[in-house]
Design a protein around this motif. Structure first.
Motif, PDB file in Angstrom:
ATOM      1  N   LYS A   2     -10.270   1.150   0.753  1.00 50.13           N
ATOM      2  CA  LYS A   2     -10.530   0.118  -0.256  1.00 50.13           C
ATOM      3  C   LYS A   2      -9.204  -0.495  -0.734  1.00 50.13           C
ATOM      4  N   SER A   3      -8.241   0.376  -0.992  1.00 49.58           N
ATOM      5  CA  SER A   3      -6.943  -0.093  -1.466  1.00 49.58           C
ATOM      6  C   SER A   3      -6.201  -0.875  -0.369  1.00 49.58           C
ATOM      7  N   THR A  19      -4.871   2.390  -9.004  1.00 49.68           N
ATOM      8  CA  THR A  19      -6.171   2.781  -9.545  1.00 49.68           C
ATOM      9  C   THR A  19      -6.083   3.068 -11.048  1.00 49.68           C
ATOM     10  N   ARG A  46     -11.250   3.150  -8.734  1.00 51.38           N
ATOM     11  CA  ARG A  46     -11.202   3.765  -7.412  1.00 51.38           C
ATOM     12  C   ARG A  46     -12.606   3.879  -6.855  1.00 51.38           C
ATOM     13  N   LEU A  47     -12.671   3.979  -5.548  1.00 51.84           N
ATOM     14  CA  LEU A  47     -13.967   4.157  -4.892  1.00 51.84           C
ATOM     15  C   LEU A  47     -14.388   5.616  -4.971  1.00 51.84           C
ATOM     16  N   GLY A  85     -11.549   5.841   0.391  1.00 55.01           N
ATOM     17  CA  GLY A  85     -11.029   5.285  -0.866  1.00 55.01           C
ATOM     18  C   GLY A  85      -9.730   4.542  -0.612  1.00 55.01           C
ATOM     19  N   HIS A  86      -8.882   5.127   0.220  1.00 53.76           N
ATOM     20  CA  HIS A  86      -7.644   4.438   0.579  1.00 53.76           C
ATOM     21  C   HIS A  86      -7.946   3.136   1.319  1.00 53.76           C
ATOM     22  N   PHE A 110       0.880  -1.165   0.000  1.00 52.65           N
ATOM     23  CA  PHE A 110       0.000   0.000   0.000  1.00 52.65           C
ATOM     24  C   PHE A 110       0.918   1.216   0.000  1.00 52.65           C
ATOM     25  N   PRO A 111       0.833   2.049  -1.051  1.00 50.71           N
ATOM     26  CA  PRO A 111       1.840   3.101  -1.235  1.00 50.71           C
ATOM     27  C   PRO A 111       1.311   4.533  -1.123  1.00 50.71           C
ATOM     28  N   PRO A 112       0.892   4.984   0.045  1.00 49.43           N
ATOM     29  CA  PRO A 112       0.364   6.343   0.139  1.00 49.43           C
ATOM     30  C   PRO A 112       1.436   7.413  -0.004  1.00 49.43           C
ATOM     31  N   GLU A 113       1.038   8.530  -0.582  1.00 48.89           N
ATOM     32  CA  GLU A 113       1.900   9.700  -0.544  1.00 48.89           C
ATOM     33  C   GLU A 113       1.535  10.461   0.730  1.00 48.89           C
ATOM     34  N   PHE A 136      -7.370  -1.073 -10.892  1.00 47.22           N
ATOM     35  CA  PHE A 136      -8.784  -1.301 -10.531  1.00 47.22           C
ATOM     36  C   PHE A 136      -9.466   0.055 -10.351  1.00 47.22           C
ATOM     37  N   HIS A 149      -8.402   8.481   3.328  1.00 45.46           N
ATOM     38  CA  HIS A 149      -9.861   8.497   3.290  1.00 45.46           C
ATOM     39  C   HIS A 149     -10.375   7.095   2.974  1.00 45.46           C
ATOM     40  N   MET A 164     -13.584  13.026  -2.364  1.00 43.74           N
ATOM     41  CA  MET A 164     -12.648  12.005  -1.932  1.00 43.74           C
ATOM     42  C   MET A 164     -11.191  12.366  -2.200  1.00 43.74           C
ATOM     43  N   SER A 165     -10.916  13.387  -2.991  1.00 47.04           N
ATOM     44  CA  SER A 165      -9.494  13.589  -3.269  1.00 47.04           C
ATOM     45  C   SER A 165      -8.847  14.362  -2.120  1.00 47.04           C
ATOM     46  N   LYS A 166      -7.596  14.024  -1.859  1.00 51.50           N
ATOM     47  CA  LYS A 166      -6.891  14.678  -0.761  1.00 51.50           C
ATOM     48  C   LYS A 166      -6.797  16.176  -0.993  1.00 51.50           C
TER      49      LYS A 166
HETATM   50  P1  ATP Z   1      -6.268  11.251  -3.897  1.00 48.67           P
HETATM   51  O1  ATP Z   1      -6.578  11.173  -5.360  1.00 48.67           O
HETATM   52  O2  ATP Z   1      -7.440  11.069  -3.018  1.00 48.67           O
HETATM   53  O3  ATP Z   1      -5.491  12.435  -3.524  1.00 48.67           O
HETATM   54  P2  ATP Z   1      -4.056   9.577  -4.246  1.00 48.67           P
HETATM   55  O4  ATP Z   1      -4.285   8.490  -5.224  1.00 48.67           O
HETATM   56  O5  ATP Z   1      -3.275  10.734  -4.703  1.00 48.67           O
HETATM   57  O6  ATP Z   1      -5.418   9.978  -3.599  1.00 48.67           O
HETATM   58  P3  ATP Z   1      -2.124   8.154  -2.753  1.00 48.67           P
HETATM   59  O7  ATP Z   1      -1.560   8.485  -1.443  1.00 48.67           O
HETATM   60  O8  ATP Z   1      -1.246   8.241  -3.928  1.00 48.67           O
HETATM   61  O9  ATP Z   1      -3.394   9.061  -2.937  1.00 48.67           O
HETATM   62  O10 ATP Z   1      -2.849   6.755  -2.703  1.00 48.67           O
HETATM   63  C1  ATP Z   1      -2.333   5.599  -2.118  1.00 48.67           C
HETATM   64  C2  ATP Z   1      -2.996   4.417  -2.730  1.00 48.67           C
HETATM   65  O11 ATP Z   1      -4.400   4.474  -2.515  1.00 48.67           O
HETATM   66  C3  ATP Z   1      -2.807   4.385  -4.219  1.00 48.67           C
HETATM   67  O12 ATP Z   1      -2.453   3.071  -4.598  1.00 48.67           O
HETATM   68  C4  ATP Z   1      -4.124   4.787  -4.786  1.00 48.67           C
HETATM   69  O13 ATP Z   1      -4.346   4.177  -6.013  1.00 48.67           O
HETATM   70  C5  ATP Z   1      -5.102   4.305  -3.718  1.00 48.67           C
HETATM   71  N1  ATP Z   1      -6.307   5.120  -3.720  1.00 48.67           N
HETATM   72  C6  ATP Z   1      -6.385   6.459  -3.607  1.00 48.67           C
HETATM   73  N2  ATP Z   1      -7.661   6.877  -3.705  1.00 48.67           N
HETATM   74  C7  ATP Z   1      -8.422   5.763  -3.886  1.00 48.67           C
HETATM   75  C8  ATP Z   1      -9.814   5.523  -4.057  1.00 48.67           C
HETATM   76  N3  ATP Z   1     -10.702   6.515  -4.061  1.00 48.67           N
HETATM   77  N4  ATP Z   1     -10.225   4.250  -4.215  1.00 48.67           N
HETATM   78  C9  ATP Z   1      -9.343   3.248  -4.191  1.00 48.67           C
HETATM   79  N5  ATP Z   1      -8.021   3.396  -4.046  1.00 48.67           N
HETATM   80  C10 ATP Z   1      -7.546   4.640  -3.889  1.00 48.67           C
END
Ligand code: ATP
Ligand code: MG
Length: 580
Positions: A66-67, A251, A280-281, A63-64, A52-55, A278, A61, A288-290
């Motif tokens: 789900k991942s 995603t 995204r939720l 959505g995360h 699981f690779p968050p920035e 896959f 949130h 949902m976006s950060k």
């Molecule tokens: P956001 O678009 O909300 O800012 P992001 O994709 O930039 O989110 P990351 O920290 O890069 O945020 O995400 C970490 C992991 O979570 C990634 O693999 C990303 O694909 C997944 N992810 C982010 N948002 C969702 C979502 N809505 N549904 C499913 N997986 C998600």
């Protein structure tokens, strides 16, 4: 390769926590099919590793979630491992606060990365070496066009791009310039390192993408060591490879980046994880976006990253949502290959289902109306047994005190009751749950406003515990609290944060913030709750009979208790929408 040759005991296999729902059997999906096929074919020596690779540029949130559930869940189901890796290649937007909150949230959701907590920044030296290798192969070059020129040269979706005049720089010159970029000889934006791929590729990501940029900025982990930073696309796949990730699940928006992901690994000839995309939720009535969540936080439109109205994990936690319910939700929505929007009502359904199973029942009056029971002795106090949770008999009963003055809910009394209103009204008899039958004999009103301020009732001593001895039935059963014993509380009721199902996608291009629901938070300051809640710690969850599930807020203290309503007992929106 790192992390692949040690014994399982040492690393701690990922175990899958239970979901709240009955169906814990994983539902098949296209990712599972891919993994099953890979295992059958003996690919990766039968290993499964995800990540699981968050920035760390914001809070997680749903959505995360789900991942997280997907990556950690797959690892658990296939006897594999899942890493937590911070994709921290963007020093200006990233903070330690975010790193800490992300770790807390993943743990709270019930997942364990064991020893495998990684940071892309830990690989900066190796990534730099990979970049040098590409230069030596003639597959990367230092480009000295400005950012704007690079954009203009890039071409369009329908027309090819134009090659940079620096594309033909010799290998030695590129090595020298890249070395000097690293040493800090150049200002931000003066040079970049680009992969040398194909300026006429139909895929814009393949038109000599930038893989390193100059950025004189301190990094939260590497401090001032670096003034060049790798781009996400470069760092991500190579980090996957370094860790031995077998299935790199991301995603859908990264589908067009996959050719670049593959190209880099192929050119470097290193371990090649498989990228799988896959959907995204997305959820209705929220964003949902950060970036958008940060906008809400920074503009003070919500109280912070853990405002119970936003879909951050910390907000949901504060609101009283449980990890079990969130995991069940993530399982129920499934994994698909095309984008869609999930109804918020499904999430709420999962929360109700879980809280119904676990929440201690109590009586709490949100809008108190004073009731004096005229024939009940002044000094008398009785204690009635109330069932703690009918779903779980092992939780037993508790004592609820009853006395002459009680509070009931304002809406449980009508002076002129409409048809089918079976609660209290003048002359009408109702049951007080677990206590007595009472009959309303008098109504006291405010002389000026006409507002009902107090009721007088009589009780029937032969209905002790809430059941009549002569078989007399009443239609209404009310919750109540004893005025002398109850706890005064602040209660925060939440509604959807937006009035529009999809606020981030308005066809007239209006900003999502224009659709904020002005009634998304209602604060009630003098609610009266039965005394058993006194001293409940933040995070404790109760069902207030008839009014919903409530969670003790972090702002509570020993002498003032604050509740957040997680969710009502029923989906009130569904009713409204049906009636419209
Ligand atoms: P956001 O678009 O909300 O800012 P992001 O994709 O930039 O989110 P990351 O920290 O890069 O945020 O995400 C970490 C992991 O979570 C990634 O693999 C990303 O694909 C997944 N992810 C982010 N948002 C969702 C979502 N809505 N549904 C499913 N997986 C998600
Ligand atoms: Mg991202």
């Amino acid at each position: 390769m790192k992390n692949t040759e040690e014994g399982d005991e040492k690393k701690g296999k990922n175990k899958k926590p239970d979901t709240a729902g009955a169906e814990t059997q994983p539902v098949s999906n296209f990712i599972r099919n891919i993994i099953a096929e890979d295992l059958a074919a003996g690919k990766n020596d039968g290993r499964v590793m995800t990540r699981f690779p968050p920035e760390p540029n914001g809070y997680l949130h749903i959505g995360h979630a789900k991942s997280i559930c997907l990556n950690f869940g797959l690892a658990a189901d296939y006897n594999g491992l899942c890493n937590l890796r911070f994709d921290d290649t963007n020093p200006t937007k990233e903070e330690v606060e975010y790193v800490e909150s992300i770790k807390e949230d993943v743990k709270w959701l019930g997942f364990d990365w064991g020893e495998r907590l990684y940071y892309a920044s830990d690989y900066f030296d190796r990534l730099y070496d990979y970049a040098v290798q590409l230069i030596k192969k003639g597959k990367a070059y230092v480009c000295s066009l400005s950012a704007e020129e690079i954009r203009n040269f890039r071409g369009t979706l329908t027309g090819p791009g134009k090659e940079s005049p620096y594309r033909s720089r010799g290998i030695e010159e590129n090595l020298d310039l890249f070395d000097r970029m690293r040493k800090g000889e150049f200002k931000d934006g003066t040079h970049v390192l680009r992969a040398k791929i194909d300026m006429s590729s139909p895929n814009l990501n393949m038109r000599d993408p930038v893989i390193y940029r100059i950025l004189h900025a301190d990094h939260h982990r590497t401090g001032g060591n670096w003034c060049i930073y790798p781009m996400y696309d470069f760092a991500h796949g190579l980090s996957d490879s370094i860790e031995g990730v077998t299935h790199s699940i991301c995603t859908l928006e990264f589908e067009d980046h996959r050719p670049l992901y593959d190209w880099l690994l192929n050119e470097l000839g290193i371990f090649h994880p498989q990228q799988i995309e896959f959907a995204r939720l997305n959820l209705t009535y929220t964003v949902m976006s950060k970036r958008k969540l940060l906008e809400l936080v920074e503009n003070g439109l919500v109280s912070g990253w853990d405002d119970p109205r936003i879909p951050t994990i910390s907000g949901l936690r504060r609101r009283g949502y449980t990890p079990e319910a969130i995991r069940t939700f993530c399982e129920r929505i499934g994994v698909a290959k095309s984008n869609s929007i999930v109804d918020m009502a499904l999430l709420e359904y999962c929360i109700r289902e879980d809280l119904n199973r676990r929440a201690q029942r109590v009586m709490g009056v949100l809008h108190p109306l004073r009731v004096v029971i005229d024939n009940y002795p002044e000094e008398m106090v009785e204690e009635f047994d109330a069932v703690n949770n009918p779903e779980d008999p092992s939780t037993g009963t508790r004592k609820v005190p009853f006395s002459r003055v009680i509070y009931i809910e304002q809406e449980d009394f009508r002076e002129d009751p409409p048809k089918k209103y079976f609660r209290l009204s003048p002359g009408r008899e109702v049951r007080l749950k677990s206590a007595y039958y009472i009959t309303c004999v008098d109504v006291v009103k405010d002389e000026k406003t006409g507002e009902v301020t107090e009721l007088h009732c009589t009780y029937d001593p032969n209905t002790r515990g809430g059941f009549s001895t002569d078989g007399r039935m009443v239609k209404g059963t009310l919750h109540w609290v004893s005025a002398a014993h109850c706890v005064e509380a602040e209660v925060r009721l939440y509604d959807r944060l937006f009035t529009k199902a999809n606020p981030a996608d308005d066809k007239d291009g209006r900003d999502f913030k224009e659709f904020i629901n002005p009634a998304s938070l209602e604060t009630l300051r003098s609610c009266r709750i039965e005394p058993s809640v006194a001293g409940a710690l933040p995070g404790s969850i109760f069902q207030f009979e008839r009014t919903g599930y409530f969670c003790v807020d972090k702002e509570s203290s020993a002498d003032s208790i604050v509740f957040n309503r997680a969710v009502t007992l029923r989906d009130s929106w569904a009713k409204i929408e049906k009636n419209m």
